[in-house]
Every structure is written in C-alpha cells, then in structure tokens.
Write a protein that holds these residues in place. Structure first.
Motif, mmCIF file in Angstrom:
data_model
loop_
_atom_site.group_PDB
_atom_site.id
_atom_site.type_symbol
_atom_site.label_atom_id
_atom_site.label_comp_id
_atom_site.label_asym_id
_atom_site.label_seq_id
_atom_site.Cartn_x
_atom_site.Cartn_y
_atom_site.Cartn_z
ATOM 1 N N LEU A 1 2.967 -6.891 -94.857
ATOM 2 C CA LEU A 1 2.752 -5.519 -94.404
ATOM 3 C C LEU A 1 1.441 -5.001 -94.995
ATOM 4 C CD1 LEU A 1 6.370 -4.127 -94.736
ATOM 5 C CD2 LEU A 1 5.030 -4.256 -92.612
ATOM 6 N N ASP A 2 0.727 -4.231 -94.211
ATOM 7 C CA ASP A 2 -0.539 -3.696 -94.686
ATOM 8 C C ASP A 2 -0.347 -2.595 -95.717
ATOM 9 O OD1 ASP A 2 -2.490 -5.234 -93.602
ATOM 10 O OD2 ASP A 2 -2.693 -4.060 -91.763
ATOM 11 N N LYS A 3 0.781 -1.892 -95.594
ATOM 12 C CA LYS A 3 1.074 -0.828 -96.553
ATOM 13 C C LYS A 3 2.576 -0.712 -96.701
ATOM 14 C CE LYS A 3 1.181 2.427 -92.767
ATOM 15 N NZ LYS A 3 0.993 3.763 -92.251
ATOM 16 N N ASP B 1 11.095 -7.384 -97.386
ATOM 17 C CA ASP B 1 11.264 -7.758 -98.781
ATOM 18 C C ASP B 1 10.369 -6.815 -99.591
ATOM 19 O OD1 ASP B 1 11.417 -8.817 -101.282
ATOM 20 O OD2 ASP B 1 11.085 -10.895 -100.682
ATOM 21 N N GLN B 2 10.956 -5.749 -100.102
ATOM 22 C CA GLN B 2 10.195 -4.687 -100.777
ATOM 23 C C GLN B 2 9.437 -5.232 -101.978
ATOM 24 O OE1 GLN B 2 9.946 -1.860 -99.385
ATOM 25 N NE2 GLN B 2 11.835 -1.460 -98.218
ATOM 26 N N ARG B 3 9.994 -6.270 -102.588
ATOM 27 C CA ARG B 3 9.413 -6.814 -103.811
ATOM 28 C C ARG B 3 8.066 -7.472 -103.538
ATOM 29 N NH1 ARG B 3 11.979 -10.799 -104.290
ATOM 30 N NH2 ARG B 3 12.052 -11.310 -106.503
ATOM 31 N N THR B 4 7.937 -8.085 -102.367
ATOM 32 C CA THR B 4 6.687 -8.786 -102.053
ATOM 33 C C THR B 4 5.934 -8.098 -100.916
ATOM 34 O OG1 THR B 4 7.793 -10.199 -100.435
ATOM 35 C CG2 THR B 4 7.742 -10.990 -102.699
ATOM 36 N N ASN B 5 6.520 -7.015 -100.415
ATOM 37 C CA ASN B 5 5.987 -6.278 -99.261
ATOM 38 C C ASN B 5 5.730 -7.166 -98.052
ATOM 39 O OD1 ASN B 5 5.581 -3.670 -98.339
ATOM 40 N ND2 ASN B 5 3.358 -3.859 -98.455
ATOM 41 N N LYS B 6 6.632 -8.095 -97.873
ATOM 42 C CA LYS B 6 6.596 -8.929 -96.671
ATOM 43 C C LYS B 6 7.645 -8.412 -95.687
ATOM 44 C CE LYS B 6 4.574 -13.264 -98.132
ATOM 45 N NZ LYS B 6 3.999 -12.861 -99.456
ATOM 46 N N ILE B 7 7.326 -8.532 -94.410
ATOM 47 C CA ILE B 7 8.301 -8.194 -93.387
ATOM 48 C C ILE B 7 8.732 -9.484 -92.697
ATOM 49 C CG2 ILE B 7 6.528 -7.756 -91.611
ATOM 50 C CD1 ILE B 7 8.400 -5.530 -90.548
ATOM 51 N N ILE B 8 10.017 -9.534 -92.363
ATOM 52 C CA ILE B 8 10.556 -10.694 -91.641
ATOM 53 C C ILE B 8 11.223 -10.178 -90.384
ATOM 54 C CG2 ILE B 8 11.847 -12.839 -91.878
ATOM 55 C CD1 ILE B 8 12.265 -12.025 -94.858
ATOM 56 N N VAL B 9 10.704 -10.594 -89.251
ATOM 57 C CA VAL B 9 11.341 -10.242 -87.987
ATOM 58 C C VAL B 9 12.055 -11.472 -87.461
ATOM 59 C CG1 VAL B 9 11.037 -9.233 -85.699
ATOM 60 C CG2 VAL B 9 9.439 -8.644 -87.553
ATOM 61 N N LYS C 1 -0.554 -2.262 -85.532
ATOM 62 C CA LYS C 1 -1.470 -2.632 -86.627
ATOM 63 C C LYS C 1 -0.798 -2.517 -87.992
ATOM 64 C CE LYS C 1 -5.105 -2.865 -83.764
ATOM 65 N NZ LYS C 1 -5.482 -4.228 -83.362
ATOM 66 N N LEU C 2 0.395 -3.070 -88.098
ATOM 67 C CA LEU C 2 1.154 -2.893 -89.336
ATOM 68 C C LEU C 2 1.003 -4.048 -90.324
ATOM 69 C CD1 LEU C 2 4.383 -1.457 -87.708
ATOM 70 C CD2 LEU C 2 2.817 -0.222 -89.233
ATOM 71 N N ILE C 3 0.472 -5.166 -89.852
ATOM 72 C CA ILE C 3 0.461 -6.353 -90.715
ATOM 73 C C ILE C 3 -0.922 -6.985 -90.830
ATOM 74 C CG2 ILE C 3 2.877 -6.950 -90.258
ATOM 75 C CD1 ILE C 3 1.781 -9.059 -88.238
#
Lengths: 345, 345, 345, 345
Positions: free
Chosen positions: A251-253, A299-307, A167-169
């Motif tokens: 990312l949710d957080k 991407d810490q700047r946008t809090n997006k995760i890329i797998v 439940k991370l995203i």
C-alpha cells in the motif's frame, strides 16, 4: 436464434461451453467440431450428454464448409491452431470468440516471445477486443473478434484493477500467487496429469515464466496507465475446478480495510457476477458459476494488502465468460444462460 | 406459484433442495428452517448463496407459525424428528414431502426395529405414498404425504424392478453392493467424516444391517408380488457425490444380454430421467442431475446378471426426486426445474 | 548379500519394489531397468529418490548383458513382455520373481484366452510356483520361478480360502465385488486415468470379464479341490492405493459369526501379515504395508456370508509380497525389509 | 534404551510420532497418553496399529505418576495445555520435547498476544531451545526442553535463512504464501474439516494474522540479526499431508540463479535431510519422510527471488523433526529411526 458453432468442443472448456450453449435460450447449436474425436458422437466422449447431445462431432477441417450456417464461432483449441479458420470466419461475416490466447496480447512480438509461435493473424490484433466482460463491456458490444481472457488473468485482473484505478499501491510490488484445479491442464493424455501424479500433492509450475504473465501485465498496465511488471506463480492443486489468487502488493499509504472494501463495492457496484465478500473466498462457493468472489485483507504490520479472488476456471475463467461476451455482443441480458447459482457440494 | 417451506435446509440434501426450488419457475420459497443455524443467514452457512439468498433461516420451532403461508412443506431432518410438524402441516392442508425415512416403511414395526425409534405417526402410514417417481407416479399425483425414497433404495430399486417384473431371476439370490460419496453421511461434525479419515480410503459400513435394506426389500417385494429378502452392503468412497450400485442375482434361465437390454429399454421407454446405456455407468456422468444411468452385464459362465445403476445421491437420491414428486403432485411437467444436464468435470 | 535386478522399475509396482529392496538389509540392488526411461536417472522419474538413488536406469535390452551380476531378477512389465528374458535368466541360474501375469495360470490355453497373447514360455509353467506366500510357502522355498499373484487375486484368495478349506459355502454362489485405487491402472499416459477423469467418481470396469477372474478361480479351485467358477467385478475408486474386496457367498448351513471368526483365526494363526479383525477393514489401515486385514459378517436373514479383505495393492498386492517371496526363497525371516507398520494418514 | 512417553498420542502428529518411536532402535515406548481416548486401546483409534500396539492409552492426568519411568517426554497437545506437566517433568529430570507452541516464542508477551493464552511457564522460556535441527543443532545437544518448530515455520525458515545469512534480500519485502494438507488442522470433530467441506476446494485462512507469523519472524530476525516483519498467508489444500511454501522477496542486487544455488548447496552442504533441487519441489516427493526439498527461481524481470520449500507437515513439520532432536540430544546418529525414503505414490 443465434446460430453457433464450436471448435474444440471435446476439451474441458469446450465441453462446459457446449453445456452452456445447449441450454441457452437464444442459441441454436449448429455444430461441435473436434480435432481428436471427429465423427464420433459427442456423448461417447462425455457420457453426461447421453440422450442429450447424440450428434457426431465434425472434424475440425469441416468447419470451413459450415461457416455459412452460423452467426458466431467459438474456438477452444491450443494456441496457434486457429489462425486460418478465424480469418476465414471473419471474412465470411461470422463473429468469433476465441477462448485461446492468440488474440489476447496486443503486441505480436510479446506473443511470439512467450508462446514461441509465429503469429499468423497480426492484422487482426488491432480490432480484437479483450473480453474481460466487466471491464471492457463497451468495446465488446461492437466487436467481431473477442479474445476471451485466460483463467488466471481473469481472476487476477478483477482482483487488482480497483487498486490500480485508485492509485493505492506501489505498482512495482505486485505478486500473484495463484492456485488452480487440474482441469486447467487440459484433457491431453500425459503422465504428468494422471490421477496418481496429481492426487494428494501440490506443486508450483511455470518456473516464474508462465504465459499468462504478460496478459495480466497488459491489462493492469492499461488500467493503471503505466507500465507494470509483476511476478506471477501458478500452482496445481488436486481438485477438479477452481482458481484462487492471492494478490499481494504494498500500500502506498496507511488506509483502513473498510475504506478499501468501500472502493471495491463501489467499483463493482452493479456487477451481477462480482461478489465482494467479507470472508476469504473459497473456490467451492463459485463452482459451476460465472461468479468471481473477492475478499481483501491488510497486513497492518507490513502495510501490505492481499486481495483474494476465486473463480471457476472453466466458467468465468473460460466458458461462461465467453457466453457473457456473446450476450453483450448480441444485446442480450448479460446473465442469459449463465445465471447459475454456484453448486455445492 | 406454489408456496414452499423447507425444514432442514442447512443439511446437504436441504441445501441442494434449496438450490433447485430457488430456481424453480413455479415456486415461491417462503422460508428455510434450520435446527442448527436458525437466525443466521442461509448464505453464511453456504457461501455459494451469497447475494442470492440472504434471508435468515428460521428456527425449526417457528415453522408451526408459518404453515398458513405455504402450500407444501419439504422436511429434510434426521429420522424421528418431524412427526409432530408433519401431522400439524397435513391438518392445516399443507402437503408434505418428507426426505427422511419416517414414512417410507409401510410397517411401523419394521421401522421401529431397524431405526430403533418409536413411530409417532402410524396413522399417516396408510396414506403416505412412496415417492419413487417413475414407479408410483399415479399414486403420487393424488397424495398429500410423500415419503421420498432413500438414496440407495432409489438406485437399487430402479435397477432391479424390471428383472422382477419379468420374473427373470431367483429372488433369493439378490446382492446389492453399493458405493456412496461422503455427502451421504450428512453434515454433522464427527471425527469419522473428517477429510483425513475419509480421503484416500474405502470401507464398507453398516455391518450387513443398513437401514435401507428393508426399504429396498419392501419396494422389490411389492413389484415382484412376493416376499423378498436380500443382502445389501454400502461402502463409503472418497468423493463428494454419487452412488453406484452393483446389483447381482442369478438368472432363472439362459438369456441374451441384448434381450435384457430390450426389456429395460421398453420398461423405461418414455422415462426422461432413466438412461439405459451400453457402457457401464459412472457417477461422474450423472453428477448434479436427476438422471439414473443403468448398464447391464451377464456373466455367462455363472449365469449371473449384474445391473449397475448410478445416481447423484443428493439429486435423484434426495432433492431433485423430491422436486420431481412435487411437479407430479401439482400437474406440472415432470422435468420442471430439474432438467439439468449432468455437469462434468 | 543377494544381488538383485529389477525390470520395469519405473512403473508404480516397480518403484515401490525399488523402495523396498533399496532398504532391504540383505539386498544389493545391481540394476534398475526401464522400458520408457532407460538412460535417465531413476530420481528424475521419481523425485522421492533424489539423493537416494541417482543411478541411471538401464534399457530393458541391456538386461541380458547383466544377468551374470545378479542372483535374482524381478520383472514388473505388462503381460507378454518378459518371456524371452525370463527364459534366459533361468538358463543362467538366475531366479525370477515375475510380478506380471505370464506364469500365474497353469493352463496356457486359459492364459491365451483371457490375455489374448500367445504364450511363449509354456515349458516353464510346470515349474512356476504361484507366490501367494501364506498358502504356498513350502513350494516357494524351492522354486526358481515365482509367479507373483495379482492384486485382486491376493485379496480375494486370502479372504475365501478358509471358507473353502472348511467346506462352509456353496461354491457356485461366490461373488467378489472389488474396489481398487487408481495406481492399479498403471503409469501409462491415457486419457482414462487423468486426474479429472478419475477424481470424484466411481465406476466398475472389465465388463464381468476381468483377467484376474481365472487366476482367482484357479487358486480357489485348487484349495477347494473342486472346479469353481465365480463372478468378479472390479471398480476404480478415486484414491492412490488400496484394494477392498467384498466376497459374498451362501453358507451351506447356519453357523455363528463367532465360529467363523475362530476358523479364520486358527487358519491364519501364526501369520504375521494377516490380521483377522472384528471391525470392517478399511484400506487406510493397511497403506504402505504388507498386511491383509480380514473382517467377516453374516447376513442371518439371507444366510449369506460376506468376507471383506483390504490390502495395499502395490504392497501385498505386488511389491512387498514379491519381497516376502524372495525372503522365503532365501531362507530369510519372512518379514525382513517388509515389516512396515501401515502408515496413516 | 531411551525410555519415552508421549502425551497427545492420538492426534495426527502424535500418531506419526508413535509410529516413529515404536520403530526406533534406541527407544522403549513406555506410555501413550491421550486426552480423548484414555483407557482405550491405541489400535482402536488407529487401526493401522492393530496387532502392533494393543496397549491402552493412559489418561493425560496419569502421566504425573509415570514420570519416574521415562527419560524423555514428548508433548503433542494444543497450545496452553501442558504448562503444568512440562514443569513437573523437568523438575523430575525428564527431558521434554514439546510439539506445541508454548515454548517457541522467546517473548511471553508475543505469545500471549498471538495465542490469547496466559503463559504459565515463563521461567522456562530462557532455557527452552527452538528445535530447528539443522540450524540450532549445537544448542539442542545440551538442552532439556526443546520447543519443536511449527510446520509452516520449519518450511519457511529453512527456505529463507540462507538468503538472510548472505544479506541478499530486502528484509522488508518478504511474503510467504504457504499451502498445507488438511492433517495440519488436527483431528477434532468440526464441520469445517469434514471431507465434504474440504474436498475439491482451496481457501486461504488466518486472515493475514496466523499464529505462525511471529515464530517465523523470530527465527529469521535472529538469523538476519535485524528485526524482520513479514506477511504470511496459509492455505488449506485438499490433500492429507504436505506443506509447500512459496517465499517471495526482492533481491538487493542482480545475481544469477546459479550463484544462489551454490550458496544454498554450500549452506546445507552436509545436511542429510535438506535437498537443494533444480526442479520445483512437490509435496509428494517428501511424503512420509524427514526431507525438506528446496528449489529456487529468480524473476529477472522484477528482480524478485522465489524460494520454494516442501515438507511433510506431520514429519519434518512435527514428528520426525522431534525425533531428530531427540537423536541430537542423546548423541545418536541424527538419522536414526527417521531415515525413511519418501513414499510415493
């Protein structure tokens, strides 16, 4: 020995499947059937098999007469072409692994909508098991009908499931941008897939409506235990084999990359064929193998995760995962016959 | 178990050799040595080996300290770089298979002329055996030092030897026009071998004076029992692997193609890895294998014969032939660990 | 303005021809005709022409009705498909440049033997001029029917003619080993030319009996003033464009490379599109241009000479040479509209 | 005639720039300067220019002595290498178009953070104009220092600006997944860019922190009139040229695709080099041209919009846009010398 038949052996996935099963220590390859090359030697279509498999392919229609001689049937034909033979095989007590799409979607309405084909085997859907080996191993063990996953769904689902399980995203934010080698387009003669039309160019295709979309959504929804819609865009890349997926989501957080990596490593802890790697995956490192390489960035700047995930579309995306499923069904060590180190260059 | 060390494991031939030996049932891979990547994990150079070989490469200089731990040493370095370690290894009772060119030419003067390197192991030349497996099998069995053939010479010699043995051609008329994938150029960073410089183009190179010329001439002269000079022209083709040779010569008399085919089939009668085929060979049909495919045509109008041969330059042209030679030296079934069906696509 | 029509505009040569003529300062492009894509916009087949040529292609059969509107007709169809329209065009006073093979061979018997097609325009052969621009410029000036040379013959003939004119070689010894990009195989949907079947592989084809053989022989025989038979072997290389020929022959006597170079430089002294270069030619250096690069080597050891030539098969090997011939016919500066610097990368 | 000098002429962008300027009707090419190939003929590095540009490249340091002879200087060197010469040129009244990154970011702090280079020309940033021709045409007209946009930023910005101008999307949701040919990696000898390492594989790179990110953000923020952060992921594709961007974002409300298309067509109404197309863009259709092709899809199910854009990275992404900017600066018709129909195949 497991007695095996293959329908669609002269397609690219079929040929790779033939390669694997012909070298599998527990398999007796009983027949190769081909729609287009019936009655000609397999090696006349695929010269790599000269002196190795000189048998004639049988006509697809002849398969009915040969069901008594096999324990399991692999079907690798276009969608909608195997309803009848699959039914017949199961009735005769022959197990089936279907590399096509006919039994992947639990809802026949969804199938009919996306594939524009009338489903003629609805009654089998209930018992068909989706063969994403690492995730559905237990169900695969006891199934007689495996719906082998599509190439894009394999790479995408393996990349995203751990995020969903934890439940991370934000599940409304998933975008999958996928890139495939040309073998994914099949062996049919078509102007679009000529060397000249594909070489030295890249394009997206599918118009944001590719058939693998509902398949990925079904798996992710099931694992997340909520209904997920996502955006999926495939691209055609001038290379023979390989799929690379970039799976984006919010990312949710705030969470550290290291923590994410630990979650993935734990999730796939004992999985021989999933490699969680620090670098970004490249398709060349999984070529000719059953491996799925997964690398992650935030991407810490946008809090997006890329797998990112990479597989060989003809292996883990088709033939070797099919063999992996057969191994599971027969209680063999899962890596039997598919334990190839990826080959480079 | 045969205890093995490899020098030059991070070159392309070395990497493929590592692949093969790591999967060889009778081999214990003791160390991988690398000139450029000493002290870094093999898998950091070749990501396909992630989770499979995580050992560090050792520095080439450390090999001296490790000779006691191995039975056989494979060297895959550029010409002139292994004189000292080869000598030392042999003194220590370690067998050597050299994938380089240092011991291929019986005459050190010829070596020095074509390679422009002072030969520092002349005394070993007498006992070195040229490792063209199918032709020199008997001598290989008892040798401690194998000069593994070059890629072009392997393909060219296997194609032409039957013609010479049967005295069918004018030996002054031989022309070999050869085409190689870019992996033959090695892994050194150079502008010439950048993707952009090689892709979508073809060129000849070597200026009619390529170093493999005297190697081919030596083998053919030996088999023909007369002194042969020939013209050899290599080309660079935008593909990863593969060599295709077109070997032209004048037939001494009119002869039917069928008769020629029979001669070839008889000559290579029991050879597992030589396939005499009716069609023209294509490199894709031998990829990732130890096979050499040979096809023949006669131009009746000019009474010229053209023998085409195709190999995988990194396999039969380097690594798998080296393993084949090891198998012969140790009395193993010759196909052990190299019995791969060619892989397509 | 010269009013121009093209038949076969949607083949690869036709598309490049369209590119050139659409940018030619003296040309008014009246119609594009297509066998397969009649009544659809040219730009829907070739997206590069979006917003540039949005006209519909006309059906090939409609060309008859449009002959009054043009001064010259370019035909770029497969062999045997244009006998009728070419006749009609000439009767109507329309000049013709045929990029196909129908009028290249002076002997219709030879044509029928090699092409296996009944020649239906024999009466035109007498007046047809073979359009190898640099060699037959004078005859081209006054001709109404140009047989534009094949791609391989262009590269081969330009490479060998100076040797023959100067009687430097044994004319029984000529071997041409040629390599072509895949665009030479045309745009027809066929399994053989799929990306997957061509990529990362090389093969010879034509079985020592390719149709361009008699065309090359005719030109060389004419220039040598003796009957020449030669051996010609084409190969398919995984690249879009380009032909590289290696032309081997035996020198009649010892001669220095420098002397040969002087002969070539003098022979092609004022030729804008022939570059005699010291290095070996590479197809990338002539891409998208009308240039033919020629480099020469002598193998002193065997006294063989190798002349290498490189062209763009779709340009000097087809479309741009056709335009060059049109320029000659109309008295325009020969380089008009085709004076492109080769494009790299 | 505009007197022009080029620094960095032997890089890939420099070579294409040289091609364009050498054929530009209003340009007199005064010198080509090269860091690595000073004092050798340009044609010895780029054989396509044989007989066309035989001049020696001058050493980069010699440029200082040649500023009096030129009106405009194009610089195409790696970041941070031209601070001194650009300053000097401007002081001498020479206009500058910099194909590098030094003057693209308005904030030198951002530059120093992302490029890890101390900015030594801060005082010039104020007057430098970002040369995205279609968007900043008016400012370009009167500028003496043009910061020519990066390849990815050109394709990305042209794709997204209309959405932002019309406030159609959630500006926090932008994801750009970009794919580039290998020429974007430059001509430096490096193992990573060898043919063998790039061919038949795809990878992402830049670790979600590629230097073009702030450049795209700056342009989009400026056009949206709000601060935008986005996620940008570049990939390396085995082809020579071309960039394809898939730009994802969330639509703020339901809107029809047709309406979006109308917005784009109106926005780029009179732009010669922007083609709004119904199909999805492919890099092959813009090769060797200054065109940017844009196609759009809406995923109705997730209400996401995907704008695809394709350019030739060495042309609109570098050299031809630089010439376009020069044309604007000198009041020439904007298409002068760059009005090439894209070339296929």
């Amino acid at each position: 020995m497991i007695r095996v038949g293959i329908i669609g052996a002269t397609g690219y996935a079929g040929e790779v499947l033939t390669w694997l099963l012909n070298n599998h220590p527990n398999v007796n390859l009983v027949f190769l059937a081909s729609h287009s090359y019936g009655n000609s030697p397999f090696s006349s279509t695929y010269g790599n098999f000269t002196n190795i498999i000189e048998d004639l392919c049988i006509d697809t229609v002849k398969v009915y007469d040969n069901l008594d001689n096999i324990d399991i049937l692999f079907t690798a034909l276009p969608s909608g072409k195997t309803f009848s033979i699959v039914k017949k095989a199961l009735e005769n007590g022959v197990k089936v692994i279907d590399l096509g799409a006919d039994y992947r979607l639990k809802s026949y309405e969804t199938y009919e909508e996306w594939y524009n084909i009338t489903h003629q085997g609805k009654e089998l859907l209930k018992n068909a098991v989706y063969g994403l080996s690492e995730i559905y191993r237990e169900k695969i063990k006891t199934s007689n009908l495996i719906a082998n996953p599509g190439c894009y769904p394999t790479a995408s689902s393996l990349a995203l499931i751990p995020l969903l399980k934890h439940k991370l995203i934000d599940t409304n934010s998933i975008i999958i941008d996928a890139k495939s080698g040309v073998s994914g387009a099949g062996r049919k003669a078509s102007t679009n897939n000529l060397f000249i039309e594909c070489n030295d160019s890249i394009k997206a295709y599918g118009d944001a409506h590719h058939r693998h979309t509902p398949e990925i959504e079904q798996t992710l929804s099931c694992e997340a235990n909520e209904n997920i819609l996502l955006t999926f865009t495939p691209h055609l890349v001038p290379m023979n084999r390989g799929i690379l997926c970039a799976c984006y989501s919010n990312l949710d957080k705030k969470i550290k990359l290291e923590e994410i990596y630990n979650i993935y490593k734990e999730f796939y802890n004992n999985e021989l064929f999933i490699r969680i790697i620090d670098k970004l995956p490249e398709t060349r490192w999984v070529k000719n193998s059953n491996y799925c390489d997964i690398g992650i960035r935030i991407d810490q700047r946008t809090n997006k995760i890329i797998v990112f995930s990479a597989i060989d579309n003809l292996m883990k995306g088709a033939a070797s995962q099919a063999v992996q499923n057969m191994n599971i069904m027969y209680g063999l060590p899962e890596q039997t016959g598919i334990n190839l180190t990826p080959m480079f260059p």
